[in-house]
Structure formats: C-alpha cells, structure tokens
Scaffold this motif. Structure first.
Motif, short mmCIF file in Angstrom:
data_model
loop_
_atom_site.label_atom_id
_atom_site.label_comp_id
_atom_site.label_asym_id
_atom_site.label_seq_id
_atom_site.Cartn_x
_atom_site.Cartn_y
_atom_site.Cartn_z
N UNK A 191 0.83 -1.20 0.00
CA UNK A 191 0.00 0.00 0.00
C UNK A 191 0.87 1.26 0.00
N UNK A 192 1.99 1.21 0.72
CA UNK A 192 2.89 2.37 0.75
C UNK A 192 3.48 2.63 -0.63
N UNK A 193 3.85 1.57 -1.34
CA UNK A 193 4.40 1.74 -2.69
C UNK A 193 3.32 2.24 -3.65
N UNK A 194 2.10 1.70 -3.53
CA UNK A 194 0.98 2.18 -4.36
C UNK A 194 0.77 3.67 -4.13
N UNK A 195 0.78 4.09 -2.87
CA UNK A 195 0.58 5.50 -2.55
C UNK A 195 1.70 6.35 -3.13
N UNK A 196 2.93 5.86 -3.03
CA UNK A 196 4.08 6.60 -3.57
C UNK A 196 3.98 6.76 -5.08
N UNK A 197 3.61 5.68 -5.77
CA UNK A 197 3.47 5.75 -7.23
C UNK A 197 2.33 6.68 -7.60
N UNK A 198 1.21 6.59 -6.89
CA UNK A 198 0.06 7.45 -7.19
C UNK A 198 0.43 8.92 -7.01
N UNK A 199 1.14 9.21 -5.94
CA UNK A 199 1.53 10.60 -5.69
C UNK A 199 2.49 11.09 -6.76
#
Length: 219
Positions: free
Chosen positions: A138-146
């Motif tokens: 989830x942290x990586x998903x959030x980073x990519x989305x940002x």
C-alpha cells in the motif's frame, strides 16, 4: 493487554542505550540472513543463538520470543524499503516514479535477504507477517500514485491497477536477484514501461486519472 504485549515484542526496550540499540540492530541483521535461508519453523532459539554467537537469553531480552524476533526483522526490513522508495518528493512526477522504481530495485539488489523476508517471509502463512507485507504494498501504491497523479487519494480502480503492478514487480524482482541476467538499468526501464502501460490502461477506464507523459530520451 495481549495486543499491547505483541506490539511491545517488536520494539526496543525502553532502557536501551546507543550500545544496546546497536546490538539489537546487529541481531536483526543476523536474523534476517538466517530466516532468508531457513524456514521459521526449522530455526529454534538455540540455533539462532548459536549462529549469532550469543546467549539465548540475550535474544529473549531484546525481543521476548522467537516470534517477536522475527516480526522485528520484518518490520525493520519494511522500514528500509519504504523509506528508500518514498523519497524524491521534490522531483517532477515522471522523475519521481523513475527514482522510486530504481530505489526499489537497488534495495532488492543490495539487501537480498531483507527483500526476500519482506516479500515471501519464509514462514508459510502468517497473518501478521502478511499484514506487514501488505502495508508495504500500500505504501508503494501511494508513492506511485503521488508521483504519477500528484495526489495520494485514489479511487478503487486506480488502486487495484497499481496494486496489480506492484505485485508483478515483487515477482520479477525476486526472480531477478536470483538470476541477475539483466542490469538494474534494464530492469528499471522494463518496469517503468510496464507501469506506463498500467497507467494508460487506468486512464482508459478512469479518464479523470490522466497518465503522465513518458519520459523523453536524450538524443
């Protein structure tokens, strides 16, 4: 009460000094290698103490139990990976995505035992370990989305598309560190391109999330 005891098992003792925290970090590094090479159930506390060249009581002192020791290793590995991948806030979106993927691969390459611990765990099905791993995803998903959209809040379709890409990266990176037939630069470029395909597919289904333009190549 039970939950607070479980959480406390993975944290440094309050009376820890700089020296004791360094000792704890050393034990985590040793355990990371051990659990990468051997399954959780196959390692006893006696085995761990023998490999670490310490008294078994010292491991209990820092981690309370074998499970507490293992969870401390997983959480420490997770922190290192997430911190590396989430950096570069000052960069333009495309550059940040590239930096995130490069940092992820660099971590997997230089910390192979830790990476295997995060992704596969070596412990069979363990709900708490899997929850930690899911937190990394989830942290990586959030980073990519940002990096891609300039925002952390994303609708379910976007999250699912990025999560599917992250899971594919995990499998590819595991195979890559076992068989490093491609350079890190080539792996990064491949993963960036597959991410681009994912972002374009998301845009087709969710037009409000416009995929960033591909990075320009130098002539």
């Amino acid at each position: 009460m039970k939950n607070s005891q479980q959480r406390g098992a993975t944290r440094p003792r309050a009376r820890g000094t700089g020296r004791s925290l360094a000792r704890r970090a050393e034990l985590i590094a040793i355990g990371r290698k051990l659990f990468s090479d051997t399954s959780y159930d196959a390692l006893s506390m006696d085995d761990i103490a023998r490999h670490a060249h310490v008294a078994k009581g010292l491991i209990y002192y820092y981690f309370t139990s074998k499970r507490g020791y293992y969870l401390a290793i997983v959480e420490d590995s997770v922190a290192g990976l997430v911190n590396l991948a989430a950096g570069g806030l000052e960069l333009p979106p495309v550059e940040r995505v590239n930096r995130t993927i490069d940092s992820y691969l660099r971590y997997a390459e230089n910390n192979q035992a830790a990476y295997r611990t995060i992704v596969s765990g070596g412990v069979g099905f363990d709900a708490q370990v899997h929850a930690i791993r899911d937190g990394v995803r989830e942290a990586i998903v959030t980073t990519i989305a940002e990096g891609a959209y300039g925002r952390r809040e994303i609708p379910p379709l976007v999250r699912m598309g990025l999560l599917g890409w992250v899971c594919s990266v995990e499998g590819a990176a595991l195979d890559w560190i076992d068989r490093p037939e491609l350079s890190r630069d080539t792996m990064r470029e491949l993963l960036v391109k597959t991410l681009g395909g994912t972002l374009r597919a998301i845009e087709e289904l969710e037009p409000s999330r416009v995929a960033p333009p591909p990075a320009r190549r130098d002539p």
